[in-house]
Design a protein around this motif. Structure first.
Motif, PDB file in Angstrom:
ATOM      1  N   UNK A  12      34.681  58.013  42.815  1.00  0.00           N
ATOM      2  CA  UNK A  12      34.258  57.097  43.698  1.00  0.00           C
ATOM      3  C   UNK A  12      33.973  55.900  43.410  1.00  0.00           C
ATOM      4  N   UNK A  13      33.168  55.793  42.241  1.00  0.00           N
ATOM      5  CA  UNK A  13      32.913  54.549  41.547  1.00  0.00           C
ATOM      6  C   UNK A  13      34.074  53.821  41.470  1.00  0.00           C
ATOM      7  N   UNK A  14      34.977  54.211  40.793  1.00  0.00           N
ATOM      8  CA  UNK A  14      36.454  53.679  40.302  1.00  0.00           C
ATOM      9  C   UNK A  14      36.922  53.339  41.725  1.00  0.00           C
ATOM     10  N   UNK A  17      35.718  50.180  43.007  1.00  0.00           N
ATOM     11  CA  UNK A  17      36.015  49.040  41.987  1.00  0.00           C
ATOM     12  C   UNK A  17      37.331  48.578  42.213  1.00  0.00           C
ATOM     13  N   UNK A  18      38.274  49.371  42.463  1.00  0.00           N
ATOM     14  CA  UNK A  18      39.495  49.252  42.848  1.00  0.00           C
ATOM     15  C   UNK A  18      39.987  48.571  44.113  1.00  0.00           C
ATOM     16  N   UNK A  19      38.821  48.882  44.918  1.00  0.00           N
ATOM     17  CA  UNK A  19      39.014  48.204  46.286  1.00  0.00           C
ATOM     18  C   UNK A  19      38.629  46.915  46.272  1.00  0.00           C
ATOM     19  N   UNK A  20      37.709  46.720  45.437  1.00  0.00           N
ATOM     20  CA  UNK A  20      37.190  45.218  45.512  1.00  0.00           C
ATOM     21  C   UNK A  20      38.233  44.295  44.752  1.00  0.00           C
ATOM     22  N   UNK A  32      36.471  49.363  33.930  1.00  0.00           N
ATOM     23  CA  UNK A  32      35.760  50.125  34.692  1.00  0.00           C
ATOM     24  C   UNK A  32      34.469  50.827  33.974  1.00  0.00           C
ATOM     25  N   UNK A  33      34.763  51.634  33.080  1.00  0.00           N
ATOM     26  CA  UNK A  33      33.808  52.186  32.097  1.00  0.00           C
ATOM     27  C   UNK A  33      32.713  50.977  31.645  1.00  0.00           C
ATOM     28  N   UNK A  67      45.786  50.532  40.053  1.00  0.00           N
ATOM     29  CA  UNK A  67      45.752  49.899  41.165  1.00  0.00           C
ATOM     30  C   UNK A  67      45.740  50.906  42.462  1.00  0.00           C
ATOM     31  N   UNK A  68      45.168  50.334  43.409  1.00  0.00           N
ATOM     32  CA  UNK A  68      45.024  51.193  44.448  1.00  0.00           C
ATOM     33  C   UNK A  68      46.280  51.073  45.242  1.00  0.00           C
TER      34      UNK A  68
END
Length: 87
Positions: A12-14, A17-20, A32-33, A67-68
């Motif tokens: 969910x955190x990732x 981040x990918x949405x942003x 990300x990590x 990527x999303x």
């Protein structure tokens, strides 16, 4: 209270981040990590599951990353079959 696994929390955190990220830029596991202080190995496994579920796309190679590929408003962990990530 809803209890989720660490892997689900990291997924969910990732996703957040990918949405942003704008313009479909590829993001690495390391990026990300490092930003969220998440173990790379567990994050990589969570991202692999999301890629298999076709929520994100993985690109291999030295300039690869994730990527999303889904509209963020269409992502529903339970309805779209990602429920296994949660428990």
């Amino acid at each position: 209270m809803l209890k989720i696994t660490r892997k689900a929390e990291y997924a969910l955190i990732a996703l957040r981040h990918l949405i942003s990220v704008k313009d479909g830029k590829l993001v690495t596991v390391k990026e990300i990590s490092t930003q969220y202080e998440i173990p790379q190995e567990l994050l990589a496994k969570a991202l692999q599951q999301l890629a298999r579920a076709k929520v994100i796309e993985a690109t291999k190679g030295p300039s690869g990353g994730y990527k999303l590929v889904r509209d963020p408003h269409e992502i529903n962990m339970r309805a779209n079959g990602y429920y296994g990530l949660l428990f």
